[in-house]
Write a protein that holds these residues in place. Structure first.
Motif, mmCIF file in Angstrom:
data_model
loop_
_atom_site.group_PDB
_atom_site.id
_atom_site.type_symbol
_atom_site.label_atom_id
_atom_site.label_comp_id
_atom_site.label_asym_id
_atom_site.label_seq_id
_atom_site.Cartn_x
_atom_site.Cartn_y
_atom_site.Cartn_z
ATOM 1 N N MET A 1 57.899 66.173 97.985
ATOM 2 C CA MET A 1 57.017 66.875 97.302
ATOM 3 C C MET A 1 55.713 67.541 98.518
ATOM 4 O O MET A 1 55.621 66.896 99.526
ATOM 5 N N GLY A 2 55.564 68.808 98.390
ATOM 6 C CA GLY A 2 54.356 69.308 99.129
ATOM 7 C C GLY A 2 52.723 69.121 98.913
ATOM 8 O O GLY A 2 52.288 69.285 99.635
ATOM 9 N N ASN A 3 52.576 68.353 97.742
ATOM 10 C CA ASN A 3 51.349 68.120 97.236
ATOM 11 C C ASN A 3 50.978 66.857 98.010
ATOM 12 O O ASN A 3 51.529 65.875 98.380
ATOM 13 N N PHE A 4 49.373 66.448 97.907
ATOM 14 C CA PHE A 4 48.656 65.513 98.290
ATOM 15 C C PHE A 4 48.988 64.273 97.605
ATOM 16 O O PHE A 4 48.884 64.120 96.131
ATOM 17 N N GLN A 5 49.175 63.237 98.190
ATOM 18 C CA GLN A 5 49.452 61.817 97.476
ATOM 19 C C GLN A 5 48.695 60.762 98.057
ATOM 20 O O GLN A 5 48.593 60.491 99.144
ATOM 21 N N VAL A 75 43.441 55.813 106.352
ATOM 22 C CA VAL A 75 43.420 57.112 106.770
ATOM 23 C C VAL A 75 44.168 57.602 107.672
ATOM 24 O O VAL A 75 44.902 58.792 107.274
ATOM 25 N N VAL A 76 44.604 56.937 108.609
ATOM 26 C CA VAL A 76 45.855 57.240 109.495
ATOM 27 C C VAL A 76 46.915 57.472 108.965
ATOM 28 O O VAL A 76 47.778 58.514 109.138
ATOM 29 N N PHE A 77 47.548 56.518 107.873
ATOM 30 C CA PHE A 77 48.795 56.580 107.376
ATOM 31 C C PHE A 77 48.836 57.674 106.263
ATOM 32 O O PHE A 77 49.630 58.340 106.181
ATOM 33 N N GLY A 78 47.568 57.826 105.506
ATOM 34 C CA GLY A 78 47.615 58.824 104.635
ATOM 35 C C GLY A 78 47.732 60.355 105.152
ATOM 36 O O GLY A 78 48.092 61.383 104.679
ATOM 37 N N VAL A 79 46.831 60.167 106.372
ATOM 38 C CA VAL A 79 46.831 61.816 107.086
ATOM 39 C C VAL A 79 48.271 61.985 107.605
ATOM 40 O O VAL A 79 48.563 63.201 107.455
ATOM 41 N N PHE A 80 48.899 61.178 108.245
ATOM 42 C CA PHE A 80 49.950 61.353 108.817
ATOM 43 C C PHE A 80 51.226 61.804 107.625
ATOM 44 O O PHE A 80 51.802 62.824 107.842
ATOM 45 N N ASN A 82 50.950 62.824 104.530
ATOM 46 C CA ASN A 82 50.332 64.138 103.960
ATOM 47 C C ASN A 82 50.603 65.330 104.755
ATOM 48 O O ASN A 82 51.026 66.301 104.205
ATOM 49 N N THR A 83 50.339 65.081 105.875
ATOM 50 C CA THR A 83 50.484 66.471 107.066
ATOM 51 C C THR A 83 51.941 66.623 107.152
ATOM 52 O O THR A 83 52.241 67.712 107.059
ATOM 53 N N GLN A 84 52.629 65.441 107.463
ATOM 54 C CA GLN A 84 54.228 65.597 107.679
ATOM 55 C C GLN A 84 54.579 66.537 106.377
ATOM 56 O O GLN A 84 55.539 67.213 106.554
ATOM 57 N N ARG A 85 54.355 65.903 105.032
ATOM 58 C CA ARG A 85 54.859 66.344 103.968
ATOM 59 C C ARG A 85 54.472 67.789 103.834
ATOM 60 O O ARG A 85 55.197 68.856 103.313
ATOM 61 N N PHE A 86 53.326 68.287 104.061
ATOM 62 C CA PHE A 86 52.585 69.806 103.942
ATOM 63 C C PHE A 86 53.499 70.530 104.923
ATOM 64 O O PHE A 86 53.916 71.403 104.610
ATOM 65 N N LEU A 87 53.708 70.027 106.186
ATOM 66 C CA LEU A 87 54.484 70.805 107.017
ATOM 67 C C LEU A 87 55.908 71.083 106.795
ATOM 68 O O LEU A 87 56.465 72.268 106.776
#
Length: 311
Positions: A1-5, A75-80, A82-87
């Motif tokens: 999914m491309g959404n924020f999790q 934050v590091v794991f969440g950002v990584f 979600n960013t990877q999923r968004f890309l």
């Protein structure tokens, strides 16, 4: 999914707490080796700390990172993730579940995580280093200290994390909490690239094709190997960061990253930048194995999956 999790952040918090408990004793040894005095080797450092401070010396300053680094890793794991999923979602509008990750997506997501990590992690790392280093012997003759400063060496400069923060802000300003941040940026941006990317590819490589996700054993092994690779290669800049952050407990020796590199090289040669590489790599394996295992199993429990799901 491309959404924020949000669950990626929760799982990252649990993984972060697990990694601190597993890795803090060796982290203390690493800090003493890199920024302290009077230690000939890793084993010598371990014996000296135990003899002078008992087993509790290895856990000095752990309370602060146990709470703060858990949030930091969240934050590091969440950002990584979600960013990877968004890309991935941006690149192909409906990416298939379990589709192979693209190196460019992983690289950019790792770099974003590295930059964000410095904003949160620099103050945390600074407090941890200061608390770990304050029991070090500071010789008045060698450092040419003024009597007032030398007197500080007779007792700990900080009574705890809160007192340490207050003291740094009072004496160095808010900017003092980010001492060594530039060195940390140079360490963490490539460091996280060599952390997440090897983990993803190693876990995929270890996992049989018939399985939809890596087993806990594969997560543990891939996470540990990724940690050893990342921390081993990050050692030179980690030495500079540790010295800059430890600087200022009793006296300021360095003007910045380049001055620290120059002074360290002139006094101790090239080998100084690889000081602690063994303990870094050895410590990196169990810490990262605990981190990824805590992350994956937590994510599995939150989502109700039956297999681990890579970040």
């Amino acid at each position: 999914m491309g959404n924020f999790q949000l669950e990626d952040f929760v799982a990252g918090w649990i993984g972060g707490a697990a990694s601190v408990i597993v890795g803090h004793p060796l982290d203390t040894v690493k800090a003493r080796l890199q920024a302290g005095t009077g230690y000939g080797s890793t084993l010598s450092c371990i014996r000296t700390v135990y003899r002078r401070e008992s087993v509790f010396g290895f856990f000095k300053g752990m309370a602060f990172p146990l709470t703060s680094i858990a949030v930091y890793n969240s934050v590091v794991f969440g950002v990584f993730s979600n960013t990877q999923r968004f890309l991935s979602h941006h690149r192909c509008q409906e990416p298939e579940a379990g589709s192979p990750r693209v190196l460019s997506d992983l690289l950019l997501a790792s770099m974003v995580a590295g930059v964000v990590s410095v904003g949160l992690g620099a103050p945390v790392d600074l407090i941890k280093i200061r608390l770990q280093m304050q029991t070090q012997p500071f010789r008045e003759a060698n450092l040419a200290l003024k009597p007032r400063v030398a007197a500080l060496g007779e007792q700990p400069a900080y009574q705890g994390p809160v007192h340490c923060i207050i003291t740094i802000v009072r004496t160095e300003g808010l900017a003092g909490l980010y001492r060594g941040a530039s060195a940390m940026l140079l360490r963490d941006v490539p460091g996280y690239c060599l952390y997440f990317i090897p983990y993803v590819f190693l876990s995929d490589w270890i996992t049989p094709e018939a399985h939809t996700g890596p087993s806990p054993c594969a997560v543990w092994l891939a996470g540990g190997m990724a940690g050893a690779i990342s921390w081993g290669t990050a050692t030179p800049m980690d030495v500079v960061k540790s010295r800059l952050q430890a600087d200022g407990v009793y006296i300021n020796k360095y003007k910045g990253v380049l001055d620290c590199i120059s002074q360290s090289y002139q006094k101790e040669g090239l080998k100084v930048f690889f000081r602690g590489i063994t303990v870094n790599a050895v410590r990196g394996f169990p810490m990262s194995a605990a981190m990824f295992l805590g992350y994956e199993l937590s994510l599995q429990a939150i989502r109700g999956d039956h297999v681990a799901t890579s970040p």
